[in-house]
Design an enzyme around this catalytic site. Sequence first.
Site, PDB file in Angstrom:
ATOM      1  N   GLU A  95     -11.203 -35.317  45.539  1.00 14.17           N
ATOM      2  CA  GLU A  95     -10.262 -34.793  44.693  1.00 14.17           C
ATOM      3  C   GLU A  95      -9.267 -33.729  45.413  1.00 14.17           C
ATOM      4  OE1 GLU A  95     -11.435 -30.991  42.421  1.00 14.17           O
ATOM      5  OE2 GLU A  95     -13.375 -31.948  42.452  1.00 14.17           O
ATOM      6  N   CYS A 129     -15.398 -33.982  40.889  1.00 15.30           N
ATOM      7  CA  CYS A 129     -16.521 -34.221  41.820  1.00 15.30           C
ATOM      8  C   CYS A 129     -17.217 -35.566  41.827  1.00 15.30           C
ATOM      9  CB  CYS A 129     -17.487 -33.233  41.605  1.00 15.30           C
ATOM     10  SG  CYS A 129     -16.871 -31.455  41.881  1.00 15.30           S
ATOM     11  N   HIS A 264     -25.579 -32.905  41.610  1.00 13.04           N
ATOM     12  CA  HIS A 264     -24.347 -32.344  42.041  1.00 13.04           C
ATOM     13  C   HIS A 264     -24.605 -30.923  41.941  1.00 13.04           C
ATOM     14  CE1 HIS A 264     -20.199 -31.221  42.333  1.00 13.04           C
ATOM     15  NE2 HIS A 264     -20.155 -30.657  41.262  1.00 13.04           N
TER      16      HIS A 264
END
Length: 520
Positions: A95, A129, A264
């Site tokens: 990103e 993400c 994550h």
Amino acid sequence: MPGSLPLNAEACWPKDVGIVALEIYFPSQYVDQAELEKYDGVDAGKYTIGLGQARMGFCTDREDINSLCLTVVQKLMERHSLSYDCIGRLEVGTETIIDKSKSVKSNLMQLFEESGNTDIEGIDTTNACYGGTAAVFNAVNWVESSSWDGRYALVVAGDIAIYATGNARPTGGVGAVALLIGPNAPLIFDRGLRGTHMQHAYDFYKPDMLSEYPVVDGKLSIQCYLSALDRCYSVYRKKIRAQWQKEGKDKDFTLNDFGFMIFHSPYCKLVQKSLARMFLNDFLNDQNRDKNSIYSGLEAFGDVKLEDTYFDRDVEKAFMKASSELFNQKTKASLLVSNQNGNMYTSSVYGSLASVLAQYSPQQLAGKRVGVFSYGSGLAATLYSLKVTQDATPGSALDKITASLCDLKSRLDSRTCVAPDVFAENMKLREDTHHLANYIPQCSIDSLFEGTWYLVRVDEKHRRTYARRPFTNDHSLDEGMGLVHSNTATEHIPSPAKKVPRLPATSAESESAVISNGEH
């Protein structure tokens, strides 16, 4: 019938498609979070205890997303002595956007020029993400498709996570992970076991094209993350239960069925809360919970609704306490990179995987199922699983992938600690210069790890040129940060069955190589 597979479909797929090799890169310097607390004038423990963060990696104006990915790809190829012609697909999840048209993947193609290999599918994938995981799924799908030509897929996930001054800044970090995807892997993707949740939300987004900083709704972001975890875990449990029923097993899936559970990790404390969240899901799903000793002391929460508990401190505290042993067994070790380097956005969850592989022996890992929760704001999330091969013998694929990561902690420890004021100066420099044309980076390359690609200049047309910091000694990556020549004739990892002619091996590129993405 839609949704059904032919009985002989299993025979059509390559065997044990998964992660064959993994490489991780992070910058050579970090700021200590306890020192940052003092510098920011906040209460002691706000970052170190409240967020669970010890150190935060960062990069100077000498590194950008292209250089990060160049570094991690070349290190993977060198460490495993892989020829560049054995890659048939290359996809980048990120990103960190520095060009709205030209992909990071196209920059990485400069590494393949000497091999002559330009027949490589894949581009960039972006959704906060989650882009790295989307790229991983695309790679797995390619290997299992009619498009596969017998070569490996290579996935790169990398980001520079930085925030404006304020409460969010200590949740930053920098890093990149490269994953080699192919058959006969030590970490095998569980086929048919993905629980996905997609939803529209403005929890975290980057609408300002001239800024590296996101707009963050902190409270909404936590709610979105936890609600996505609830949804994904529910779907995953239903799918694996259906598989088990076909095999004659009638039981519900719980956290105990995962050998490891990784997430994550925006910051470590959220991961601990997330493991507790899954335990809450198990509790509410268990029709016999009153008879299960693991839930002792939680009886008062039997009637709670998941959607009412995102910020319920009593529920959070009770289930974090009740799941503390599960956290220590299944998740804590995965937070090594997150705790020491910070959030790496797309590569964060794969840094968690690297952390597990670096701290357990092949014998301890063999046969385990690893749960993986990937989340990207906006939002996209999936909970899937990897099955570790049973073969833990010396020289096995599992032995090789763990051995390649055994230096992870020493690499983290070898970084340089930088004072908070120097960190702040670097952040201000990036803020002022990251978008400039006709720019020569100001920071020294001397602080970079040997073998790191760095930005040489940005010309008047925004074209970027990169070089690699040379090695002082020609020693193996297995011994530290030295050079192993790429494109050697003998590969440490055997290539998959080749369905295309193999290109001749070429000599390693010069240590002083300079590459660019434009003519000068």
